[in-house]
Design a protein around this motif. Structure first.
Motif, PDB file in Angstrom:
ATOM      1  N   PHE A 120     -11.205   7.192   1.100  1.00 46.07           N
ATOM      2  CA  PHE A 120     -12.107   6.068   0.852  1.00 46.07           C
ATOM      3  C   PHE A 120     -13.110   5.964   1.990  1.00 46.07           C
ATOM      4  O   PHE A 120     -12.760   6.148   3.150  1.00 46.07           O
ATOM      5  CB  PHE A 120     -11.321   4.748   0.768  1.00 46.07           C
ATOM      6  N   GLU A 142     -15.429   3.462   4.099  1.00 46.78           N
ATOM      7  CA  GLU A 142     -15.901   2.097   4.363  1.00 46.78           C
ATOM      8  C   GLU A 142     -17.361   2.255   4.729  1.00 46.78           C
ATOM      9  O   GLU A 142     -17.701   2.936   5.692  1.00 46.78           O
ATOM     10  CB  GLU A 142     -15.044   1.394   5.416  1.00 46.78           C
ATOM     11  N   ILE A 186      -8.167  -2.015   0.229  1.00 49.20           N
ATOM     12  CA  ILE A 186      -7.641  -0.647   0.153  1.00 49.20           C
ATOM     13  C   ILE A 186      -6.575  -0.575  -0.945  1.00 49.20           C
ATOM     14  O   ILE A 186      -6.546   0.369  -1.747  1.00 49.20           O
ATOM     15  CB  ILE A 186      -7.064  -0.212   1.530  1.00 49.20           C
ATOM     16  N   LEU A 213      -1.415   2.288   7.455  1.00 46.28           N
ATOM     17  CA  LEU A 213      -1.649   3.004   6.203  1.00 46.28           C
ATOM     18  C   LEU A 213      -0.793   4.261   6.143  1.00 46.28           C
ATOM     19  O   LEU A 213      -0.539   4.891   7.176  1.00 46.28           O
ATOM     20  CB  LEU A 213      -3.129   3.412   6.089  1.00 46.28           C
ATOM     21  N   LEU A 265     -15.319   1.220  -0.004  1.00 47.36           N
ATOM     22  CA  LEU A 265     -15.048  -0.140   0.448  1.00 47.36           C
ATOM     23  C   LEU A 265     -16.422  -0.786   0.630  1.00 47.36           C
ATOM     24  O   LEU A 265     -17.176  -0.415   1.530  1.00 47.36           O
ATOM     25  CB  LEU A 265     -14.284  -0.068   1.773  1.00 47.36           C
ATOM     26  N   THR A 277      -5.337   1.789  10.762  1.00 43.64           N
ATOM     27  CA  THR A 277      -4.899   3.139  10.411  1.00 43.64           C
ATOM     28  C   THR A 277      -3.383   3.279  10.551  1.00 43.64           C
ATOM     29  O   THR A 277      -2.733   3.967   9.765  1.00 43.64           O
ATOM     30  CB  THR A 277      -5.589   4.167  11.337  1.00 43.64           C
ATOM     31  N   TYR A 296      -5.846  10.090  -0.750  1.00 45.54           N
ATOM     32  CA  TYR A 296      -6.839   9.070  -1.094  1.00 45.54           C
ATOM     33  C   TYR A 296      -7.887   9.074   0.017  1.00 45.54           C
ATOM     34  O   TYR A 296      -7.546   8.859   1.181  1.00 45.54           O
ATOM     35  CB  TYR A 296      -6.197   7.691  -1.170  1.00 45.54           C
ATOM     36  N   VAL A 300      -3.558   8.223   3.014  1.00 42.18           N
ATOM     37  CA  VAL A 300      -4.704   7.332   2.735  1.00 42.18           C
ATOM     38  C   VAL A 300      -5.671   7.451   3.906  1.00 42.18           C
ATOM     39  O   VAL A 300      -5.351   7.068   5.034  1.00 42.18           O
ATOM     40  CB  VAL A 300      -4.256   5.865   2.549  1.00 42.18           C
ATOM     41  N   HIS A 355     -16.704  -2.923   8.858  1.00 43.11           N
ATOM     42  CA  HIS A 355     -15.367  -2.492   8.447  1.00 43.11           C
ATOM     43  C   HIS A 355     -14.805  -1.447   9.404  1.00 43.11           C
ATOM     44  O   HIS A 355     -13.633  -1.481   9.758  1.00 43.11           O
ATOM     45  CB  HIS A 355     -15.396  -1.935   7.022  1.00 43.11           C
ATOM     46  N   ILE A 379     -11.286  -1.928  11.235  1.00 42.09           N
ATOM     47  CA  ILE A 379     -10.207  -0.938  11.092  1.00 42.09           C
ATOM     48  C   ILE A 379      -9.757  -0.449  12.473  1.00 42.09           C
ATOM     49  O   ILE A 379      -8.566  -0.360  12.763  1.00 42.09           O
ATOM     50  CB  ILE A 379     -10.679   0.235  10.203  1.00 42.09           C
ATOM     51  N   ILE A 396       0.845  -1.202   0.000  1.00 46.41           N
ATOM     52  CA  ILE A 396       0.000   0.000   0.000  1.00 46.41           C
ATOM     53  C   ILE A 396       0.882   1.255   0.000  1.00 46.41           C
ATOM     54  O   ILE A 396       0.659   2.197  -0.765  1.00 46.41           O
ATOM     55  CB  ILE A 396      -0.961  -0.011   1.221  1.00 46.41           C
ATOM     56  N   MET A 421      -9.375   6.824   5.716  1.00 52.26           N
ATOM     57  CA  MET A 421     -10.602   6.039   5.736  1.00 52.26           C
ATOM     58  C   MET A 421     -11.683   6.874   6.422  1.00 52.26           C
ATOM     59  O   MET A 421     -11.493   7.383   7.522  1.00 52.26           O
ATOM     60  CB  MET A 421     -10.394   4.724   6.499  1.00 52.26           C
TER      61      MET A 421
END
Lengths: 353, 390
Positions: B37, B39, B244, B57, B205, B54, B35, B61, B44, B48, B25, B63
């Motif tokens: 994203f 979820e 991801i 990542l 996601l 986290t 990025y 990135v 999810h 996470i 990643i 979430m």
């Protein structure tokens, strides 16, 4: 023609009888229940005197008195690995043991529901007596009350215990210090999951047994293995599990903790059941496990002593105490990330001990 | 945890594989862009947070938690009708899933608190338990408060069919089942407007369990109409990380597709049998008021007229009315991904899992509860780096 015996009293039918209100009314029925069931099972001189309280011998000089009480309302009453009787003995003994005390005597109060089967009561009392005898602790006084049908749940038991705290021992939840090691005596969550598996709505086949056990002998072994001042905190992670216990200690001591998830012992049966039910084994109750926080120099000897004891075979060092004024307990996850290990919120397991 | 090994679980939590995915990643994520994203599922969100993903990542990135937590999106008015019924009718036994009982409703009540006031409210583990209770208690009216996305809908359909087949007339259902695709549609529609209260999303996601039922095809509109990548992912931590990575690759390559990481359970068409069952018992409501997302057309289910006898809303003439959230509660913005739990003034002050004010603090899958229980220690770290108060 038969000759009536004026002193004859028909024995209580412990096989088929049921608790009725007379057993708690203070009359002959109550006296009979005490004599034929409680005094017989617990068999000791204090109870045999039939007085209102037990008069106990003085402690050895230098020892301090420790007092603990615990109410037990577990449902179901009987579960793999124990029952409410043995649990009520172990629970209070463990409360004394984690203060470093040698448990000496127990008092037991029974709240019985009208209609409760005497056979079950006898089974529970016998189990208590066996557990107390095995632990070398006498049940020296007690009380029985009966509540009307519908106002109880079969049986509730409260036990109160006294123990003697030898000089030099002073474990307490406020004594964890940054740098201390955190040890547990074995796999976690067995009791909580054993109870859960028996619940009517969930009942699933499992080999999981409660870990219910008296921990005072293990505690004695630990004190024999190190200088007493190295043992900072002892606690049994009952309701709320390891997660709540560590948070309690962190809050009391004003410290943080760093725990390594990969090193926390959990049996694969408990882990699998938790996966199935969406539970965290670290929130599940234990009734025969110890959390120990000790000075770092004593870690190796205490871990070895735990592992050499029958109740500590699965012991592990799971983390350490750190500086954190906010008292966060952090967990390094099995993937290497971090998260908090927080108090149990809500009530996933109502009434488990 | 140190266990002796559990097949089909350990494989999806392997630390070495996780480290490998984290490297992949980090390698794939281009440093000069962000990025974002979402979820969608609470499952999810939970994974996470629970596994500290986290931390694995790169910082660019992000979430964003979505609204896929059934109790979180349930409007207060729906709980109110259940509480009202259980308090007004002593013959009613109201059953629901555990989390539902703790959701705060009007007048400081919850189903849990209603129980303390004399309502017969019981926690069940399944819809089948509720039906069994009705059979055991023929003189009582057993009402099952059904909630959930497409995953829990088939079991509710089954018990309604069974109630009809067995002639269990003292059983009925308050149906609150909602649908995932309309919610995703609403979120991305709002995002496209560029409004402040709708975050830009680079990808979704996609749900795990929901998709086992509906399949991957129902998400095609996300790629086609919203030009947003979707990767359906399992709930295990390695599933999440793999998905991801797949999302990052789609973004990098400028591709927009519905991809399926969770192939061991999700097919293109899903579980046809379950879909037919649901279709037979339920029909779409014209609209349903979601907490946070507002009223969404054709986004929820009700019981078909053929099964009206088991529809508690008809049986007891229940009608819900809209109830506003607590003034300071940010649940609505959090459910849209527009705010983070720590942006809410109530978070970790008056609103905690012990005393939740907003629904996101109730379920372990709720964004606020997950952040409170697993991640709030990070708030001070963020405060230290940004110079703000936690």
């Amino acid at each position: 023609m038969s000759t009536p015996d004026p002193a004859y009293r028909r024995p209580i039918d412990l096989k088929h009888g049921r608790v009725d209100l007379a057993f708690g009314a203070g009359g002959q029925a109550m006296a009979q229940l005490i004599a034929e069931l409680f005094a017989r099972a617990f068999a000791n001189d204090y109870l045999a005197r039939g007085d209102d309280a037990a008069v106990l011998p003085a402690l050895t000089a230098g020892e301090r008195l420790v007092l603990a009480t615990d109410a037990h309302v577990v449902s179901p009453l009987f579960f793999p690995g124990g029952d409410i009787g043995s649990l009520s003995v172990h629970g209070t003994i463990n409360d004394l043991a984690v203060m470093g005390a040698r448990p000496l005597y127990l008092a037991a109060s029974f709240i019985l529901e009208e209609g409760f089967a005497l056979a079950e009561l006898a089974r529970i009392v016998d189990s208590m007596a066996t557990a107390a005898r095995a632990a070398g602790v006498a049940v020296v006084t007690g009380d029985t009350k009966v509540v009307e049908r519908g106002k109880g749940d079969g049986i509730f038991i409260t036990t109160t215990g006294v123990g003697a705290l030898p000089a030099g021992r002073d474990p307490g939840g406020a004594r964890a210090q940054p740098g201390d090691a955190i040890l547990v005596s074995g796999p976690l969550g067995d009791h909580g999951m054993a109870i859960m598996a028996q619940r009517e709505a969930l009942a699933f086949e499992s080999e999981i047994r409660s870990d219910s056990a008296a921990l005072h002998d293990l505690v004695e072994t630990l004190y024999a293995a190190t200088d007493a001042s190295a043992i900072h905190v002892l606690r049994d992670p009952t309701r709320g599990g390891l997660a709540s216990t560590l948070n309690e200690i962190a809050a009391q001591s004003g410290v943080g903790m760093l725990v390594d998830e990969a090193s926390i012992p959990v049996s694969s049966a408990v882990q699998s059941a938790c996966e199935l039910l969406g539970l965290d084994p670290l929130n599940l109750a234990n009734e025969g496990k110890l959390v120990l926080i000790c000075a770092p120099h004593a870690t190796a000897s205490l871990l070895a002593a735990m592992r050499a004891h029958p109740l500590g075979g699965g012991a592990a060092c799971i983390g350490e105490v750190c500086i954190d004024p906010q008292g966060f307990v952090q967990l390094r996850t099995c993937l290497g990330g971090r998260r908090m290990l927080d108090w149990l919120a809500g009530e996933p397991l109502p009434r488990i001990c | 945890m140190s266990t002796t090994g559990m097949r089909y679980v350990d494989e999806f939590r392997d630390p070495q594989l996780a480290a490998g995915l984290a490297r992949a990643i980090a390698h794939a994520a281009r440093p000069r862009r962000n990025y974002a994203f979402m979820e969608f599922c609470g499952g999810h969100t939970h994974a996470i947070s629970r596994y500290g993903i986290t931390d694995l990542l790169p910082a660019n990135v992000h979430m964003i938690h979505g609204p896929g937590c059934p109790v979180c999106v349930l409007p207060i008015g729906r709980i109110d009708i259940a509480i009202g019924l259980a308090l007004a009718r002593p013959d009613v036994i109201l059953c629901s899933y555990g989390d539902c009982l703790r959701v705060p409703a009007s007048a400081g009540l919850s189903l849990h608190k209603a129980r303390a006031r004399g309502a017969d409210v019981r926690m069940v583990y399944s819809a089948a338990d509720a039906l069994a209770l009705a059979q055991r208690e023929p003189r009582r009216e057993v009402v099952f408060f059904a909630i959930g996305f497409e995953t829990t809908t088939p079991p509710t359909a089954v018990v309604i069919e069974q109630a009809r087949a067995l002639g269990v007339d003292n059983f009925s259902v308050i149906c609150n089942h909602v649908l995932t695709p309309p919610a995703i549609d609403a979120l991305l529609g709002a995002a496209a407007t560029g409004r402040d209260d709708a975050p830009h999303l680079d990808g979704i996601l996609g749900p795990a369990h929901v998709s086992t039922v509906i399949g991957s095809a129902p998400y095609d509109f996300v790629a086609e109409h919203h030009h947003t990548p979707v990767v359906i992912a399992g709930f295990e931590p390695l599933d999440v990380m793999q998905a991801i990575l797949m999302l990052i690759r789609q973004v990098n390559e400028g591709r927009v597709a519905v991809e399926n990481e969770f192939t061991r359970a999700v097919s293109l068409t899903g579980n046809r049998k379950a879909q037919a069952l649901v279709e037979g018992v339920f029909e779409r409501r014209e609209a349903f008021a979601w907490r946070g997302l507002g009223s969404l057309p054709h986004s929820a289910l009700r019981i078909r007229p053929a099964f009206a006898r088991w529809d508690a809303e008809l049986k007891f003439a229940l009608e819900d009315r809209p109830v506003p959230d607590h003034r300071a509660c940010e649940c609505a913005a959090i459910l849209r991904g527009a705010k983070r739990p720590s942006d809410c003034a109530l978070f970790a002050t008056v609103c905690t899992p012990q005393t939740p004010l907003g629904a996101c603090m109730v379920s372990a899958e709720g964004a606020c509860a997950a952040h409170f229980s697993y991640g709030r220690f990070r708030d001070r770290e963020r405060a230290a780096t940004t110079g703000t108060q936690p």
